[in-house]
Design an enzyme around this catalytic site. Structure first.
Site, PDB file in Angstrom:
ATOM      1  N   LYS A 198      -6.801 -54.080 -15.464  1.00 35.29           N
ATOM      2  CA  LYS A 198      -7.199 -55.350 -14.616  1.00 35.29           C
ATOM      3  C   LYS A 198      -6.116 -56.106 -14.026  1.00 35.29           C
ATOM      4  O   LYS A 198      -6.345 -57.319 -13.757  1.00 35.29           O
ATOM      5  CB  LYS A 198      -8.106 -56.096 -15.601  1.00 35.29           C
ATOM      6  CG  LYS A 198      -9.228 -55.505 -16.189  1.00 35.29           C
ATOM      7  CD  LYS A 198      -9.981 -56.163 -17.275  1.00 35.29           C
ATOM      8  CE  LYS A 198     -11.163 -55.479 -18.000  1.00 35.29           C
ATOM      9  NZ  LYS A 198     -12.117 -56.213 -18.795  1.00 35.29           N
TER      10      LYS A 198
ATOM     11  N   HIS B 109     -21.529 -57.055  13.212  1.00 37.98           N
ATOM     12  CA  HIS B 109     -21.980 -58.177  12.596  1.00 37.98           C
ATOM     13  C   HIS B 109     -22.797 -59.195  13.047  1.00 37.98           C
ATOM     14  O   HIS B 109     -23.906 -59.729  12.369  1.00 37.98           O
ATOM     15  CB  HIS B 109     -20.690 -58.856  11.894  1.00 37.98           C
ATOM     16  CG  HIS B 109     -20.012 -58.241  10.669  1.00 37.98           C
ATOM     17  ND1 HIS B 109     -20.143 -58.709   9.266  1.00 37.98           N
ATOM     18  CD2 HIS B 109     -19.182 -57.219  10.576  1.00 37.98           C
ATOM     19  CE1 HIS B 109     -19.657 -57.806   8.625  1.00 37.98           C
ATOM     20  NE2 HIS B 109     -18.729 -57.004   9.195  1.00 37.98           N
TER      21      HIS B 109
ATOM     22  N   ASP C 126     -17.461 -51.872 -15.648  1.00 42.43           N
ATOM     23  CA  ASP C 126     -16.680 -53.287 -16.002  1.00 42.43           C
ATOM     24  C   ASP C 126     -16.194 -53.877 -14.765  1.00 42.43           C
ATOM     25  O   ASP C 126     -15.096 -53.446 -14.012  1.00 42.43           O
ATOM     26  CB  ASP C 126     -15.498 -53.017 -16.776  1.00 42.43           C
ATOM     27  CG  ASP C 126     -14.726 -54.360 -17.075  1.00 42.43           C
ATOM     28  OD1 ASP C 126     -14.940 -55.224 -16.355  1.00 42.43           O
ATOM     29  OD2 ASP C 126     -14.120 -54.196 -18.408  1.00 42.43           O
TER      30      ASP C 126
ATOM     31  N   GLU D  60     -22.905 -59.138   0.342  1.00 39.26           N
ATOM     32  CA  GLU D  60     -22.318 -58.878   1.449  1.00 39.26           C
ATOM     33  C   GLU D  60     -23.234 -58.341   2.520  1.00 39.26           C
ATOM     34  O   GLU D  60     -23.316 -57.035   2.538  1.00 39.26           O
ATOM     35  CB  GLU D  60     -20.954 -58.333   1.367  1.00 39.26           C
ATOM     36  CG  GLU D  60     -20.213 -58.363   2.803  1.00 39.26           C
ATOM     37  CD  GLU D  60     -18.664 -57.495   2.624  1.00 39.26           C
ATOM     38  OE1 GLU D  60     -18.040 -57.411   3.859  1.00 39.26           O
ATOM     39  OE2 GLU D  60     -18.235 -57.128   1.531  1.00 39.26           O
TER      40      GLU D  60
END
Length: 408
Positions: free
Chosen positions: A233, A403, A308, A104
């Site tokens: 998760k 940006h 993870d 990103e």
């Protein structure tokens, strides 16, 4: 020496299966054979995927059917001074460099800007306030009478569950077992101190041993070793309230002149924006995360240090607060369920181990658990820097221009 092309042909002919290639060649040749097969079957070119910088055997415990590696650009933000309970600011004289891996654009620049403001304020504080990896099996009982009996038995025999669970590990410690009853289903939420390991596998194996004792001594039948009350998760209120992994908070008080000169806004505007966006807006949306973009930093630091990546779900379970304090800005980020480790899993891979080295937390800490605590504190400070930068960009209405300037 076994040839990759021959192995690929044997798979194509049905003589071998993909997962059997490692039994007939070393890990790198097996990976090359898989690339050849996939290239011939799909028309894709996998030369970049096949250009990885470590022996494939180093990843044998991390992945199956390996054919190469995906390279994610990694950068650093900082340095930033950190006053942590375990983190000491990093190995550098001016503070810690935070490794982040991402695709990103503008994320590193944003976090780096936040780190600069934190440094100008004298650095950030961070503390791990609670620690414990959980696993919650679900048992079937006949009725609520048996459910109550099971709950009573667990409370009276916790020492036996501790003995059984800890017999499976030389490092983990069972801290407590909390029962939850829903009709004739009984959930037992086991919580462990897993030291410097993230500890999910450790907790699972230990809990299985404890469940054997429950089934032997009670009328309960184990339905599943994970009953989703852990919760792993998935977004879950129980993790936001009770925590899972490390519950860690970072905060800072930033002088007004730093906010105005470096961030081009005011403490009042940031505090109002945080209330209306992160708190009220998130509540209206029914969000479990009351923050601007904590997931960005958690995900990037997870990738850089071998965590993870699926547990970003819980890691982004965070609340950002902001208030004007004696004309200055007080900002905090509290991450309720940050599941991290510095041993085991992806931390053993060479590039990820180097990411941990940047922070000085590779391997087991002294005392045990201190390296994982420090990693959690560094991630929290990175999240704090990211929140500060994005809130400032929004408050000053510079988000889109930033940006555009960076060409993202």
């Amino acid at each position: 020496m076994t040839d990759a092309a021959d192995l690929a042909a044997r798979v194509r002919e049905g003589d071998l299966r993909l997962h059997e290639l490692d039994d007939h060649a070393d890990a790198d040749v097996a990976a090359a054979a898989r690339r050849l097969l996939v290239e011939s079957e799909t028309g894709a070119t996998l030369s970049a995927v096949g250009d990885y910088g470590f022996p494939a055997e180093r990843a044998e415990s991390n992945i199956e059917n390996m054919l190469g590696a995906v390279q994610v650009p990694m950068g650093v933000a900082g340095p930033v001074p950190v006053d942590g309970g375990a983190a000491d600011g990093g190995d550098g004289d001016e503070g810690a460099y935070l490794p982040l891996a991402t695709t990103e654009g503008a994320l590193l620049a944003s976090v780096n800007r936040g780190c600069s403001a934190l440094s100008a304020a004298g650095g950030a504080n961070a503390r791990v306030l609670k620690s414990g990896m959980t696993r919650a099996p679900v048992f079937r009982v006949a009725d609520v009478i048996e459910a109550e009996a099971l709950v009573s038995w667990v409370r009276d025999n916790t020492d036996r569950l501790i003995e059984a669970a800890e017999s499976t590990t030389s490092h983990g410690e069972l801290l407590d077992v909390t029962p939850y009853v829903v009709g004739n289903s009984v959930y037992l939420r086991f919580r462990y101190d897993t030291k410097d390991a993230m500890g999910m596998n450790m907790a699972t194996i230990a809990t299985e041993a404890a469940c054997d004792v429950v089934e032997e001594e009670t009328e309960a039948d184990l339905v599943a070793l994970s009953g989703n009350l852990c919760t792993d998760k998935k977004p879950a209120a129980i993790n936001a309230i009770e925590g899972r992994g490390r519950s860690v908070t970072a905060d800072v008080t930033i002088p007004r002149e730093v906010v105005e000169e470096r961030l081009h806004t005011t403490p009042e505007d940031i505090a109002e924006l945080n209330t209306r966006k992160n708190l009220v807006g998130s509540a209206k949306a029914g969000s479990l995360g009351f923050n601007a973009h904590v997931a960005n930093v958690v995900a990037a630091m997870f990738l850089a240090t071998g965590q993870d990546e699926a547990q970003v779900v819980e890691g982004a379970n965070a609340i950002t607060t902001a208030e004007v304090r004696e004309d200055d800005l007080y900002l905090s980020v509290s991450l309720a369920s940050l599941e991290v480790g510095t041993v085991g899993g992806g931390t053993k891979l060479p590039t990820q181990a180097e990411g941990l080295d940047v922070l000085g937390v590779r391997g087991g800490g002294d005392p045990a658990g201190s390296n994982a605590d420090a990693l959690a504190e560094y991630i929290a400070v990175g999240a704090l820097a990211g929140e500060l930068s994005l809130l400032s960009a929004l408050a000053s209405r510079h988000l889109s221009s930033a940006h555009a300037e960076l060409g993202r």
